[in-house]
Write an enzyme that holds these catalytic residues in place. Structure first.
Site, PDB file in Angstrom:
ATOM      1  N   LYS A 112      13.872  -0.570   3.410  1.00 32.51           N
ATOM      2  CA  LYS A 112      14.145  -1.497   2.310  1.00 32.51           C
ATOM      3  C   LYS A 112      15.433  -2.285   2.527  1.00 32.51           C
ATOM      4  O   LYS A 112      15.590  -3.369   1.991  1.00 32.51           O
ATOM      5  CB  LYS A 112      14.165  -0.749   0.986  1.00 32.51           C
TER       6      LYS A 112
HETATM    7  C1  LIG Z   1       9.269   1.874  -0.040  1.00 32.92           C
HETATM    8  C2  LIG Z   1       8.894   2.733   1.116  1.00 32.92           C
HETATM    9  C3  LIG Z   1       7.581   2.729   1.651  1.00 32.92           C
HETATM   10  C4  LIG Z   1       6.448   1.920   1.049  1.00 32.92           C
HETATM   11  O1  LIG Z   1       6.603   0.548   1.230  1.00 32.92           O
HETATM   12  P1  LIG Z   1       5.768  -0.490   0.328  1.00 32.92           P
HETATM   13  O2  LIG Z   1       6.296  -1.825   0.705  1.00 32.92           O
HETATM   14  O3  LIG Z   1       6.054  -0.116  -1.107  1.00 32.92           O
HETATM   15  O4  LIG Z   1       4.322  -0.319   0.680  1.00 32.92           O
HETATM   16  C5  LIG Z   1       7.337   3.522   2.761  1.00 32.92           C
HETATM   17  N1  LIG Z   1       8.296   4.299   3.292  1.00 32.92           N
HETATM   18  C6  LIG Z   1       9.562   4.327   2.817  1.00 32.92           C
HETATM   19  C7  LIG Z   1      10.558   5.232   3.447  1.00 32.92           C
HETATM   20  C8  LIG Z   1       9.905   3.545   1.717  1.00 32.92           C
HETATM   21  O5  LIG Z   1      11.168   3.587   1.242  1.00 32.92           O
END
Ligand SMILES: *Cc1c(COP(=O)(O)O)cnc(C)c1O
Length: 469
Positions: A112
């Protein structure tokens, strides 16, 4: 570039408006009015280029008139300059033709950061042009809150208040939110669950006087700018392995469908992607919908990959809009049925969804097994989210001439308890985070009480903006 709502009843907006707004007024999500494409020459030229330069080229057509290219490049260089790896998102080979794309070298060890670091700079720029401030309030079950606080701690125009359920996030996750010392970022523990935190945030947005007074804004994964910032690493990885002359398969650990949607966008822009694999954990609403043509909510089960423990995938609405031939009436019907009866039929979109994606879920046993055998075979240690990606990739078929790339969305040290259960060892934090576990924490613990939370947020914002001006 203008943006239209998936529900067809909101005015078209510019990139800057969409950036600051989040959800459309008709309840829909914004998508670009047209999909830009990149030429084969441009894609080829990405091989070996700095990440920030590729980011500026990929994002420029989406940003349009809002920001000139030199400014966009400067923002990207600033955003990605302090990642823990010079390649920003390096590829690691784990088998003959399988690769891991490490997206966790940002400050909070999860993917993120890649989008959030740029989002903060984009928002500051837009607010400065409008001579405004904004307040971000959000609820987090772990990763998003830390990424938002890290990204906005140097912001001059944005105050951030993140609510998290007291005692229900990991120590590492909590400390990432509670140790930054800047006056404009606040983590708030709520005596309640993640759902309580989300309900409080929703209630703050629904209080229009409060919302306007504080210029509330959101940074959850339905913010379009976050999606577009994630398109970059698909191009970076594919160009490094021979695109556009070779096609790639990507497997993506999926929760809200944001990251995999970015892969679909890359393909739409001209990147040769043979297969896009949706990887779920035991919360498998997407693989079930893929197999049955019915999208149906169930309760959430807790797994070793908590960032994918979701009941519904909000960004799926954007894909459905495209798969329906951009039919807002279909989206309104489907989303109405979902909120009333917890399910809808994919109907005419099912065939397209079936052919454009592969989808698979990984059981807890498969996740543990994938982590252990990868460690044994190649020495590579992957976290449980990434392991879901590997299991799903394997289910899509044996290794072929097409490189298979698993997106690694988190560093194993972010989930030390799960890793210890699976491997018997606790992975250590990277050296740049060596003081995280001893730095002083700062956060209030509030009752699950809307008035108390509002009072805290408003007071925090007032003192931060007084200090800033
Ligand atoms: C947010 C997240 C996901 C999922 O991603 P999306 O864009 O919501 O599909 C997968 N793995 C981790 C570690 C995350 O923080």
């Amino acid at each position: 570039m203008t943006y239209i709502s998936t529900r067809g009843e909101a005015l078209p907006l510019t990139f800057e408006d969409v950036l600051l707004m989040g959800l459309a007024r008709d309840g829909g999500l914004y998508v670009p009015a047209v999909w830009p494409t990149l030429s084969r020459e441009t894609i080829q030229s990405f091989a070996g280029k700095p990440f920030a330069e590729v980011a500026a080229s990929v994002m420029a057509p989406f940003v349009g008139e809002s920001i000139d290219k030199a400014t966009l490049l400067a923002m990207a260089e600033d955003a990605y300059g302090h990642f823990g790896h010079p390649a920003v998102t390096p590829l690691v080979q784990i088998d003959r033709n399988r690769w891991v794309l490490e997206l966790f070298h940002g400050p909070t060890l999860a993917f993120k950061d890649v989008a959030m670091q740029l989002l903060a700079r984009l928002m500051d720029h837009a607010l400065q042009r409008r001579d405004r401030r904004a307040t971000i309030v959000g609820a987090t079950s772990g990763d998003t809150g830390g990424a938002a606080i890290e990204a906005f701690r140097s912001s001059k125009r944005v105050d951030v208040a993140i609510l998290f359920p007291d005692g229900r996030v990991s120590d590492v996750q909590r400390r990432m939110m509670t140790t930054p010392t800047e006056a404009n970022v606040h983590a708030v523990a709520i005596k309640g669950t993640f759902d309580d935190c989300q309900a409080l945030v929703k209630a703050m947005f629904n209080d229009h006087a409060f919302r306007d007074r504080l210029s509330l804004s959101g940074v959850n994964s339905i913010n379009w700018a976050r999606i577009v910032a994630q398109v970059t690493y698909y191009f970076v990885a594919a160009a490094a392995l021979g695109a556009p002359h070779r096609a790639m398969t990507f497997s993506v650990p999926t929760g809200n469908f944001g990251d995999i949607l970015a892969g679909w966008v890359a393909k739409k822009m001209g990147l040769p992607i043979e297969r896009l694999v949706i990887a779920s954990n035991e919360n498998d609403i997407l693989p079930r919908a893929h197999a049955s043509g019915v999208y149906e909510m169930r309760g959430v089960v807790e797994t070793s990959s908590p960032s994918m423990d979701i009941q519904i995938s909000s960004n799926f609405e954007r894909y459905l809009f495209e798969a329906s031939g951009r039919d807002p009436a279909f989206i309104r019907g489907a989303m109405g049925a979902l909120s009333q009866g917890g399910r809808f039929e994919l109907a005419a979109t099912a065939a397209k969804f079936g052919s454009e994606f592969h989808a698979a879920s990984a059981s807890e046993a498969q996740v543990a097994d994938a982590i252990r055998r990868t460690k044994a075979a190649s020495g590579y240690l992957m976290d449980p989210h990434t392991a879901c990606g590997l299991v799903a990739l394997e289910s899509a078929g044996p290794q072929s001439q097409t490189p298979g790339i698993v997106l690694s969305t988190a560093h194993p040290a972010k989930f030390p308890d799960a890793m210890e259960r699976i491997t018997g060892e606790r992975p250590g934090l990277p050296p740049r985070l060596s003081t995280l576990l001893t730095d002083r924490e700062r956060f209030p613990v509030l009752d699950n009480d809307l008035d108390a939370v509002k009072r805290f947020v408003e007071g925090a914002v007032r003192s931060a903006s007084a200090g800033a001006s």
